[in-house]
Design an enzyme around this catalytic site. Sequence first.
Site, PDB file in Angstrom:
ATOM      1  N   CYS A  22      -7.741   3.696  11.266  1.00 49.26           N
ATOM      2  CA  CYS A  22      -7.123   4.337  12.432  1.00 49.26           C
ATOM      3  C   CYS A  22      -7.648   3.835  13.778  1.00 49.26           C
ATOM      4  CB  CYS A  22      -7.292   5.843  12.336  1.00 49.26           C
ATOM      5  SG  CYS A  22      -6.464   6.536  10.892  1.00 49.26           S
TER       6      CYS A  22
HETATM    7  N1  LIG Z   1      -6.494   7.024   6.325  1.00 49.02           N
HETATM    8  C1  LIG Z   1      -6.598   7.927   7.284  1.00 49.02           C
HETATM    9  O1  LIG Z   1      -7.650   8.490   7.488  1.00 49.02           O
HETATM   10  C2  LIG Z   1      -5.393   8.309   8.137  1.00 49.02           C
HETATM   11  C3  LIG Z   1      -5.464   9.476   8.904  1.00 49.02           C
HETATM   12  C4  LIG Z   1      -4.387   9.846   9.674  1.00 49.02           C
HETATM   13  C5  LIG Z   1      -3.263   9.027   9.715  1.00 49.02           C
HETATM   14  N2  LIG Z   1      -3.210   7.881   8.981  1.00 49.02           N
HETATM   15  C6  LIG Z   1      -1.987   7.081   9.041  1.00 49.02           C
HETATM   16  O2  LIG Z   1      -1.219   7.328   7.866  1.00 49.02           O
HETATM   17  C7  LIG Z   1      -0.540   6.137   7.450  1.00 49.02           C
HETATM   18  C8  LIG Z   1      -0.916   5.788   6.024  1.00 49.02           C
HETATM   19  O3  LIG Z   1      -2.303   5.490   6.000  1.00 49.02           O
HETATM   20  P1  LIG Z   1      -3.141   5.432   4.648  1.00 49.02           P
HETATM   21  O4  LIG Z   1      -4.581   5.389   5.048  1.00 49.02           O
HETATM   22  O5  LIG Z   1      -2.691   6.487   3.710  1.00 49.02           O
HETATM   23  O6  LIG Z   1      -2.685   4.009   4.081  1.00 49.02           O
HETATM   24  P2  LIG Z   1      -2.941   3.443   2.606  1.00 49.02           P
HETATM   25  O7  LIG Z   1      -2.905   1.957   2.726  1.00 49.02           O
HETATM   26  O8  LIG Z   1      -4.127   4.111   1.975  1.00 49.02           O
HETATM   27  O9  LIG Z   1      -1.669   3.940   1.768  1.00 49.02           O
HETATM   28  C9  LIG Z   1      -0.371   3.554   2.050  1.00 49.02           C
HETATM   29  C10 LIG Z   1       0.396   3.389   0.734  1.00 49.02           C
HETATM   30  O10 LIG Z   1       1.746   3.055   1.042  1.00 49.02           O
HETATM   31  C11 LIG Z   1       2.213   2.121   0.091  1.00 49.02           C
HETATM   32  N3  LIG Z   1       3.375   1.436   0.619  1.00 49.02           N
HETATM   33  C12 LIG Z   1       3.438   0.389   1.484  1.00 49.02           C
HETATM   34  N4  LIG Z   1       4.713   0.087   1.762  1.00 49.02           N
HETATM   35  C13 LIG Z   1       5.490   0.951   1.053  1.00 49.02           C
HETATM   36  C14 LIG Z   1       6.879   1.127   0.910  1.00 49.02           C
HETATM   37  N5  LIG Z   1       7.746   0.373   1.584  1.00 49.02           N
HETATM   38  N6  LIG Z   1       7.332   2.088   0.075  1.00 49.02           N
HETATM   39  C15 LIG Z   1       6.449   2.865  -0.613  1.00 49.02           C
HETATM   40  N7  LIG Z   1       5.112   2.752  -0.516  1.00 49.02           N
HETATM   41  C16 LIG Z   1       4.641   1.806   0.309  1.00 49.02           C
HETATM   42  C17 LIG Z   1       1.012   1.246  -0.198  1.00 49.02           C
HETATM   43  O11 LIG Z   1       1.119   0.599  -1.434  1.00 49.02           O
HETATM   44  C18 LIG Z   1      -0.133   2.283  -0.147  1.00 49.02           C
HETATM   45  O12 LIG Z   1      -0.394   2.800  -1.439  1.00 49.02           O
HETATM   46  C19 LIG Z   1      -0.897   5.087   8.473  1.00 49.02           C
HETATM   47  O13 LIG Z   1       0.062   5.090   9.498  1.00 49.02           O
HETATM   48  C20 LIG Z   1      -2.208   5.596   9.044  1.00 49.02           C
HETATM   49  O14 LIG Z   1      -2.436   5.128  10.355  1.00 49.02           O
HETATM   50  C21 LIG Z   1      -4.253   7.515   8.172  1.00 49.02           C
END
Ligand SMILES: NC(=O)c1ccc[n+]([C@@H]2O[C@H](COP(=O)([O-])OP(=O)(O)OC[C@H]3O[C@@H](n4cnc5c(N)ncnc54)[C@H](O)[C@@H]3O)[C@@H](O)[C@H]2O)c1
Length: 412
Positions: free
Chosen positions: A257
């Site tokens: 993030c």
């Molecule tokens: N990790 C955190 O602490 C956090 C906190 C708040 C917000 N966010 C936001 O949330 C979002 C997701 O982050 P995350 O940490 O969960 O990411 P992540 O990489 O852990 O997980 C994302 C998942 O989405 C899948 N994916 C990618 N493209 C796809 C598609 N077209 N269809 C279906 N699945 C697909 C990937 O394979 C992966 O498993 C980001 O925008 C991030 O900025 C993350």
Amino acid sequence: MSIGIVGLGYVGLPLAVAFAEAGEDVIGVDVDAAKVAGLRDGISHVEDIPSEWLRSVAERTEFTTRAVDLHQAEAILVCVPTPLNRNREPDLGPLLGAAQTLAGVIARGQLVVLESTTFPGTTRDHLVPLLEESGLVAGQDFALAFSPERVDPGRTDYTIRNTPKIVGGLTEACTARALEVYGRICESLVPVSSPEVGEMAKLLENIFRSVNIALVNELAILADRMGIDIWEVIDAAASKPFGFMRFEPGPGMGGHCLPVDPFYLTWKAREYDMSTEFIELAGKVNKQMPYFCLEKIERSLNDAGKPVRGSRILVVGVAYKGGVGDLRESPALKIIELLLERGGDVAYHDPHVPELPQFGLRHEELGADTDLAVIVTAHPGVDHGTVVDTSRAVLDLRGVTRALGDAKVRQL
Ligand SMILES: NC(=O)c1ccc[n+]([C@@H]2O[C@H](COP(=O)([O-])OP(=O)(O)OC[C@H]3O[C@@H](n4cnc5c(N)ncnc54)[C@H](O)[C@@H]3O)[C@@H](O)[C@H]2O)c1
């Protein structure tokens, strides 16, 4: 009726489990077949969701790579990654890919919510046109909203349930639909007037942290030159009961993030002839921190008459923050890289990270003969007293050994 989750990572999987625990049937979709196979076998890849917990809701969860299964869902929550590309510009690829897929499966009357962090305008300007390729009209035939995820991995006092959830729909009716769905798992909801307010609010939260971390990091470098203990300064300032919020210096910013999200806004701001100075400056200061830490490592070894080359240096904690095994953008990786370049004999201790294949290193137990231990990330379960006892010198970049008052420990 069921809840569909697209993207089963750090955000999507806890959300899936939260809805299942609340008694909803959940369909989780991910493009990563290996992840889906693991989840089907009851194996979690997210530390906050132990596998036993995942298995306890197995009856109400279904994991698949087939987005078409979402057709029956009442609501579809999109939690795909929003990274930067090589030019540090927003890479909406996963988001647009997911939207294109959804256009082929969404049904009249469904609710679609974007949870991924992104710049203001993404939901309206990028998601709506793609979803409307379905022939359905957003805000009319299906509801659409933005609701940013605020999960803080590794945190147990604030969870999805008791962290207020911001919800901004395309229309008032869209907001109402999304509030009703999130009300099943969240105690407190914060409706806002549009998706753009929600998108910008999430970025403000992250930029606020990034800027304040940079501020205290810069002051830490200055305090070091002036021979002032920055930790004592922060403790003193934090005694003010109002108008001050404590931030601590460290080796730099990591995670998915803070090093990434603010630049989504920087990119968007250019369209409005604005350059977001605070974001750029904070990024610059925070990126410098591993180099400042390297200098402190060199000074610590120098005091013992040693160079980096050939010295046994134990890096304690390599994940980007305590309590998790997430290595994304971790400053520890930069510090290890710099030490190896200089010929250091580097080892690391991190119970959350079994190996670092890019450096050919594996997690080592404490106790081996060490010239310098560098506490880069403070995991709750690690005994820092033993780190101090078993090392000839210690550099503590997190202030966790201050109470020990040991003369061989140098603080950031
Ligand atoms: N990790 C955190 O602490 C956090 C906190 C708040 C917000 N966010 C936001 O949330 C979002 C997701 O982050 P995350 O940490 O969960 O990411 P992540 O990489 O852990 O997980 C994302 C998942 O989405 C899948 N994916 C990618 N493209 C796809 C598609 N077209 N269809 C279906 N699945 C697909 C990937 O394979 C992966 O498993 C980001 O925008 C991030 O900025 C993350």
